[in-house]
Enzyme design. Structure first.
Site, PDB file in Angstrom:
ATOM      1  N   ASP A  78     -10.128  14.387  21.982  1.00  0.00           N
ATOM      2  CA  ASP A  78      -9.187  14.179  23.076  1.00  0.00           C
ATOM      3  C   ASP A  78      -9.286  15.269  24.138  1.00  0.00           C
ATOM      4  O   ASP A  78      -9.070  15.010  25.326  1.00  0.00           O
ATOM      5  CB  ASP A  78      -7.754  14.108  22.539  1.00  0.00           C
ATOM      6  CG  ASP A  78      -7.422  12.725  22.009  1.00  0.00           C
ATOM      7  OD1 ASP A  78      -8.362  12.030  21.576  1.00  0.00           O
ATOM      8  OD2 ASP A  78      -6.250  12.340  22.025  1.00  0.00           O
ATOM      9  N   ASP A 120      -7.342  13.628  16.426  1.00  0.00           N
ATOM     10  CA  ASP A 120      -6.134  12.882  16.763  1.00  0.00           C
ATOM     11  C   ASP A 120      -6.045  11.450  16.250  1.00  0.00           C
ATOM     12  O   ASP A 120      -5.098  11.078  15.572  1.00  0.00           O
ATOM     13  CB  ASP A 120      -5.960  12.856  18.285  1.00  0.00           C
ATOM     14  CG  ASP A 120      -5.864  14.254  18.869  1.00  0.00           C
ATOM     15  OD1 ASP A 120      -6.646  15.110  18.445  1.00  0.00           O
ATOM     16  OD2 ASP A 120      -5.028  14.484  19.743  1.00  0.00           O
ATOM     17  N   LYS A 121      -7.004  10.593  16.611  1.00  0.00           N
ATOM     18  CA  LYS A 121      -6.892   9.178  16.264  1.00  0.00           C
ATOM     19  C   LYS A 121      -7.633   8.838  14.976  1.00  0.00           C
ATOM     20  O   LYS A 121      -7.453   7.754  14.425  1.00  0.00           O
ATOM     21  CB  LYS A 121      -7.448   8.296  17.402  1.00  0.00           C
ATOM     22  CG  LYS A 121      -6.927   8.654  18.782  1.00  0.00           C
ATOM     23  CD  LYS A 121      -5.415   8.675  18.844  1.00  0.00           C
ATOM     24  CE  LYS A 121      -4.924   9.338  20.107  1.00  0.00           C
ATOM     25  NZ  LYS A 121      -5.273  10.756  20.246  1.00  0.00           N
ATOM     26  N   CYS A 192      -7.880  21.935  17.043  1.00  0.00           N
ATOM     27  CA  CYS A 192      -7.259  22.929  17.934  1.00  0.00           C
ATOM     28  C   CYS A 192      -6.007  23.521  17.301  1.00  0.00           C
ATOM     29  O   CYS A 192      -5.235  22.836  16.650  1.00  0.00           O
ATOM     30  CB  CYS A 192      -6.965  22.309  19.282  1.00  0.00           C
ATOM     31  SG  CYS A 192      -8.452  21.714  20.113  1.00  0.00           S
ATOM     32  N   SER A 475      -0.538  14.900  25.044  1.00  0.00           N
ATOM     33  CA  SER A 475      -1.162  15.636  23.958  1.00  0.00           C
ATOM     34  C   SER A 475      -0.078  16.346  23.159  1.00  0.00           C
ATOM     35  O   SER A 475       0.996  16.650  23.687  1.00  0.00           O
ATOM     36  CB  SER A 475      -2.132  16.673  24.528  1.00  0.00           C
ATOM     37  OG  SER A 475      -2.435  17.666  23.582  1.00  0.00           O
TER      38      SER A 475
END
Length: 558
Positions: A78, A120-121, A192, A475
């Site tokens: 992302d 993320d996904k 992150c 985010s």
């Protein structure tokens, strides 16, 4: 075993021949066939260390008496996809990943899965795929990145990257210092550093019971992460033998447990989308018309849960600090028995939440008592009003308490790029409410994240002086007065499409409201002149997505 379908009997002679061609030995042909669905890629920092973890998982599977097979699934970063057309593919990739996991495992009749994920996904996509298959499965999230540092300044990807751009544009730092920050803000493999979407979903996966204890918080470059990977490989063979499936672990209670912990941590607003989508996958598996979890569950629990941990981007501590303070088990110790809504579910480890919390150690100062919290507000909340009759979300943990009630002047833009141009050219002032629309699931398409404009707002010193609302999403690294997931979206004719420059908008976190201060009569007049939405993509994957995606209040499921 399920794999007997491809390896037992005379009729499967050719099948066995093909399996022997892969290197499976005659001795191992009768063992449980375990897939390792790996999202390894050289493109994403959170995934570059997965080759080593694949080996550890494989060793664990073979040590436990299984036969391992590695296969790949796609992954999107992302951060790298942010701020341009690439972000259109991020949220849609969740369902693509679920399709890939389902397709490979079902086509080859695998007995179980270890799902190696991180960003993320990918994690929610793998959870959805696991539920569709409903074969024994365990998630290994590859872990958070180490914190960066430059000239004794602690850094994360957000602070040293996106927000640093705002500091440079406002004249606070030089171009040379900006270059130093970008080189030092991401010093290792891993997701992150803060409680952004990747680490939020890792935490919630552990709470759900789909990964082993400390998997969410153990650093990507730690030996503990390698041991967790090995142990997960060992454990999946036991899960196959015991026939413990995802549907035995993921249920209404465990999903609500995840919501409770999400609110107590102040995680990413994207978690709303993913929990709703995971709940929908379980609903489809059960063949039931009744929803397992709704947006109303978030709203109900947000009025009962206090935030007891605060991590970056809302505070200096990062995920590795949370790990050292006790991690998810420490959080559960604070909540279990105190919050009656937190139920005693059991996960893939075989331990219940009660057992995990009883045996947990925690840093008493870092993970606050529930009755003496950081704030009596939850980390996340749902806002309603005429701007968002179908609901919207805000990360309260990222909002300064002085801004819980904010009223400002609307500055509407029909794309993220237009809003960024206004920000970069100093056209946004104190008291403005930036409105970014046509960025929802259908409108963007793909419900793009607005990290670039929110970070620029903060970097330019407007984080407590201006607001941003959108039918897109944020985010997990977003902070400030930022309201996302506005439903209905502009592409579906939502009221956000009717906002004009100069309108007054009131955001009231205490009352859970977001109000456009325009009369219903005026809105009705404006609607008469609203042009029908024209889809931005007419071919390829995104065109199919536009036709099938539902709104954010239902998890943007397809």
């Amino acid at each position: 075993m399920k794999s007997d379908e491809i390896k037992k009997g005379i009729a499967r002679t050719a099948h066995r021949g093909l399996l022997y061609a892969t290197g499976v030995s005659k001795k191992n042909i009768d063992r449980p066939f375990i897939g390792i669905a790996s999202s390894f890629t050289d493109l994403i920092p959170g995934h570059i260390g997965m080759r080593d973890l694949e080996r550890q998982i494989e060793k664990g599977i073979h040590s436990g008496g299984g036969q391992a097979f590695i296969f790949g699934v796609p992954a999107v970063c992302d951060g790298i996809a942010m701020g341009h057309s690439g972000m259109q593919y991020s949220l849609p990739s969740r369902d693509l990943i679920a399709d890939c996991v389902e397709t490979v495992a079902a086509a080859h009749q695998l007995d179980g899965l270890v799902l190696l994920s991180n960003c993320d996904k990918i994690t929610p996509g793998m959870l959805i795929g696991a539920l569709r298959l409903n074969i024994p499965a365990i998630i290994v999230t590859a872990g958070p990145m180490l914190q960066g540092e430059s000239q004794c300044e602690k850094l994360t990807m957000i602070k040293g990257g996106f927000e640093a751009v705002g500091r440079y544009r406002s004249g606070e730092i030089t171009a040379e210092r900006l270059e130093e920050l970008e080189e030092e803000c991401c010093p290792s493999a891993g997701a992150c550093q803060g409680l952004y979407t990747a680490n939020t979903m890792a935490c919630l996966t552990e709470v759900l019971g789909m990964s082993l204890p400390f998997c969410a918080t153990a650093s990507a470059v730690s030996s503990k992460k390698r041991r967790i990977a090995f142990d997960s490989g060992m454990r999946i063979v036991d899960l196959v033998k015991e026939d413990i499936k995802p549907s035995d672990i993921i249920n209404r209670d465990s999903l609500r447990n995840a919501i409770i912990c999400d609110l107590a941590l102040g995680g990413s607003t994207n978690s709303f989308l993913h929990i709703l989508a995971i709940a929908n996958a379980l609903k489809q598996l059960n063949g039931d018309d009744k929803d397992i979890v709704l947006l109303e569950d978030f709203e109900e629990l947000s009025n009962k849960i206090h935030q007891i941990v605060k991590l970056d981007p809302s505070a200096p501590p990062v995920m590795t600090d949370f790990h050292n303070a006790g991690g998810i088990n420490g959080l559960l110790k604070r909540l279990y028995g105190v919050v009656p809504e937190l139920k005693n579910t059991t996960g893939v480890s075989g331990y219940s939440i009660k057992e995990l919390s009883q045996n947990a150690w925690l840093n008493e100062d870092f993970i606050k008592p529930f009755n003496n919290p950081i704030t009596d507000k939850p980390g996340l909340a749902v806002l309603y009003g005429n701007v968002a009759p179908g609901g919207s979300v805000i990360k309260i943990s990222g909002v300064d308490s002085s801004c819980y009630e904010f009223e400002g002047v609307a500055r509407p833009f029909d794309s993220e790029e237009d809003a960024m141009s206004a920000l970069e050219n100093d056209k946004i002032k104190e008291g403005d409410v930036i409105v970014i629309r046509y960025e929802g699931p259908r409108g963007a398409p793909g419900m793009r994240e607005m990290l670039a404009p929110t970070s620029l707002l903060v970097g330019k010193g407007l984080g407590t002086k201006a607001a941003l609302i959108t039918d897109g999403r944020f985010s997990g690294g977003t902070r400030g007065i930022c309201v996302g997931h506005i439903c209905p979206e502009a592409a579906d004719g939502g009221n956000i499409a009717l906002i004009k420059d100069g309108d007054k908008i009131r955001i009231d976190i205490n009352k859970r409201e977001i109000i456009l201060m325009v009369s219903e009569e005026e809105l009705a007049e404006r609607r008469k002149n609203l042009k029908p939405f024209t889809p931005k993509c007419r071919h390829g994957y995104l065109s199919k997505y536009i036709k099938n995606v539902q709104d954010a209040s239902h998890g943007a499921i397809v």
